[in-house]
Design an enzyme around this catalytic site. Sequence first.
Site, PDB file in Angstrom:
ATOM      1  N   CYS A 163      24.263  10.708 -26.613  1.00 26.92           N
ATOM      2  CA  CYS A 163      25.137  11.883 -26.551  1.00 26.92           C
ATOM      3  C   CYS A 163      26.362  11.778 -27.444  1.00 26.92           C
ATOM      4  O   CYS A 163      27.144  12.734 -27.538  1.00 26.92           O
ATOM      5  CB  CYS A 163      25.567  12.133 -25.104  1.00 26.92           C
ATOM      6  N   HIS A 296      34.979  15.024 -23.486  1.00 19.08           N
ATOM      7  CA  HIS A 296      33.540  14.847 -23.257  1.00 19.08           C
ATOM      8  C   HIS A 296      33.108  15.709 -22.076  1.00 19.08           C
ATOM      9  O   HIS A 296      32.064  16.363 -22.134  1.00 19.08           O
ATOM     10  CB  HIS A 296      33.243  13.373 -23.006  1.00 19.08           C
ATOM     11  N   GLU A 307      36.758   9.267 -18.321  1.00 20.26           N
ATOM     12  CA  GLU A 307      37.350   9.783 -19.552  1.00 20.26           C
ATOM     13  C   GLU A 307      38.851   9.976 -19.392  1.00 20.26           C
ATOM     14  O   GLU A 307      39.634   9.672 -20.302  1.00 20.26           O
ATOM     15  CB  GLU A 307      36.701  11.110 -19.955  1.00 20.26           C
ATOM     16  N   LYS A 329      31.535  21.892 -22.881  1.00 29.30           N
ATOM     17  CA  LYS A 329      30.272  21.818 -22.133  1.00 29.30           C
ATOM     18  C   LYS A 329      30.253  22.774 -20.944  1.00 29.30           C
ATOM     19  O   LYS A 329      29.181  23.080 -20.415  1.00 29.30           O
ATOM     20  CB  LYS A 329      30.030  20.388 -21.668  1.00 29.30           C
ATOM     21  N   HIS A 334      25.562  20.545 -21.956  1.00 31.69           N
ATOM     22  CA  HIS A 334      25.560  19.273 -22.668  1.00 31.69           C
ATOM     23  C   HIS A 334      24.411  19.290 -23.671  1.00 31.69           C
ATOM     24  O   HIS A 334      23.242  19.169 -23.307  1.00 31.69           O
ATOM     25  CB  HIS A 334      25.388  18.123 -21.680  1.00 31.69           C
ATOM     26  N   PHE A 393      24.959   7.395 -22.942  1.00 39.92           N
ATOM     27  CA  PHE A 393      24.151   6.370 -22.299  1.00 39.92           C
ATOM     28  C   PHE A 393      24.320   5.050 -23.058  1.00 39.92           C
ATOM     29  O   PHE A 393      24.496   5.028 -24.277  1.00 39.92           O
ATOM     30  CB  PHE A 393      22.669   6.753 -22.333  1.00 39.92           C
TER      31      PHE A 393
END
Length: 792
Positions: A163, A296, A307, A329, A334, A393
């Site tokens: 991502c 994010h 975050e 998002k 996402h 990830f």
Amino acid sequence: MDPRHSSGVTVVGAGAISALGPTVLDLWEGARQGQVGIRPVQALAMDGLDTKLGAEVTDPVEHSRRYRRPDGFRERAIELALVAAEEAMTALPAGLVDSERFGVVLGTCNAGLLSGREWLRAVRDGEVPSPELPLLVTPQALAESVGAAFRLRGPVLAVNTACASGANAIGLAADLLRTGRADAVLAGGSDAFSDVCFAGFNSLQSLSPEPAAPYDAERQGLSLGEGSGMVVLVRAEFAHEHGLTGIADIAGYGLSADGFHATAPQPEGRGAAKAIEGALRLSGITPEQIGYINGHGTGTPKNDPAETNAIRLALGEEEADRTPVSSTKSMIGHMLGAAGAAEALVTAHALAEQTAPPTAGHTTPDADCPRDCIPGPARPLDTGAALSNNFAFGGANASLVLTRAADGHRPPQPDTDRVVITGIGLLNPAGSTAAEVWSAYLRGQCPVEWDAGLRHSPVDFDPDPYLTKRERRRMDRLAQFSIAATARALADAGFEAGSEAAEAVGIVFGTGTGPMEAMQKFTDPLLAEGPAAADPAVFPNTVYNQAAGQVAIRLGLRGPTSTLSIGHATGAAALAYSADLLAAGHCDALVCTATDTLTEQVGRAYAAVGAASTREPGAAADGRFTLAEGSVAVVLERRSTAIARGATILGEFLGHGMASDASRARLWDARGRGLERAMRTALDDAGLEPAGVDAVWLASAGLSAADRAENQAVRRLFHPYGAPTLHAPKTVLGEPMGVGGALTLALALHQGRSGGRPVLLNSSSLGGSHVSLAVRCGAEESRTTTASGEAR
């Protein structure tokens, strides 16, 4: 290092397709107005999932470009990328940039997953899959399809940090411009919806039944999105010279590894904070100058607070609390590998129009999340700099610093240094050391097996010295190989795993075919039983950077991390990127690890496209081409760092060149012109003449058409000097797919360990992407000194 390294990099073209519409203006206007594009998904069956929602692209996906379509099959990830790229490319007049100086860097998480799914479905149903489907599966297939569609013949690269891919791709593209390796780069990200992806996130219980509400106290998870965001980047001086208007500048970027968990972020945000701090340092922007953050902001319980902690660590409590943060998002979902690119576009427009877009759906503040996440309508800004964060990830983090184009901010001149090689670790069918593999090459011997009619060479690997049974229970062989090779390389370089020194080391990972073992293991049950069969223990292993994350976790590496997948040119491209990151001061040391493993379906795919030796009559390959697996890890350091810690220097990285054939009609240029340009560029970058080259380590692996093209390129390059010594180890040892460039480096270092003149090492993908490395093998003056001047 090219003096243009301190140049500003400007976004002069932009394109996007998302749930908010088919253009970048739709994306920006929708985000500015807080328009939510997360709705019931129409194109996929959503039965058995915790949600029916997603940010789906419902507009027609229309473009005028051609790419390879097996039996008419359309790979949606490529289609989306071409729509966004076509819009972005309209910013440049035709012919303004020489095609040989125009590059492509594409970020993607899932790449051609739909093509791979179709292959597995056909095999499961007893059908013969289209033989060209494998040509659309890998990340590099996407990048090469986009490059060929626009006939761009500069560097063509695919970035796969899950991502964080889109943001990482834009940062890498900016590097290519600052180092003078291109005059323009088309960069961004693309990913498409699939039932495989929805089932995977559902198995992790990450999907929200309602539109995602990032940073909200009542948030329930993320909403998946699809689409593409693309930018055209040029140097600021080029834009000014040709009257091009910049939307915003890419001032700098930072990368880091959490080294914590396969899917969850480090809760205190320490890893992500390092990415933000790196972006600020390299851009020359202070925390006080950041006036807006595009977060994010996934909407999951763990990611949003982590975050927030990262922002506070990097900017300081006071600056973090005063700086508005919003999540795009909340409107476009996402978009995985495209998220960083789409969100960078929103950030760029926010700076250009001095307007901060809101976080849609935010109603209830959460004390663990940003104090000001812009609930309600957009608001005015008064700032020249903004931050865009993306975390992925495997603990891969990327942060971009963007500045207002009109301000003319220029990053500081980096503290450049020469790059040296201090450690090697490898796993190969012919042995576990470079000496053993070199001996097998000289003897002309390599272990070869025939399985289901396919000629291949597997690694005999015992994981026990590196991993307990419990540790490897959820690991595929890709991760296990990578951990073992990396551990050997770090030990060879004198780094103790888990030590404070090792913690600052970065990891750049490369894989040509990727996590195909995990992908099949996860997908096959879905095809048979649906989402209920999704295995949450396997799903994290289906992303290309998962092995890099496992290496970071197991060996305690928390420096910059990235993952590339460039087909058979992967190892060389990853080494080149590693050297550039070090030279520019992203870190002092990193390990570059390239790994590929063989599965039955990987072998069948190579055979289907005519690039593997089989016992079938009339097979397209020549009988000498052997598929091999393995892993090679190389420790690279800034020279001053290596000398200061008394490291033994095995060789020096002198330069590199990249080029693409950009051919839609065949897999490579029959005359080898792209590879020739890559070699000439490598020599220029290293300040060498052909006569100064001691040897060329060829990409040749026994596939005659490709080998002939390389031989022609070498003859032209060295005419009239006469060809130097030529080595073709892969014709004996087999084609280890993406590992080849790293393997030939290990052998070149072993063969030249007593010192010698520079060598060239060539690598080429089957899609016509070429990388040539210039390396000096052997210690400086046959010896290395410690910081005190004592010889070793």
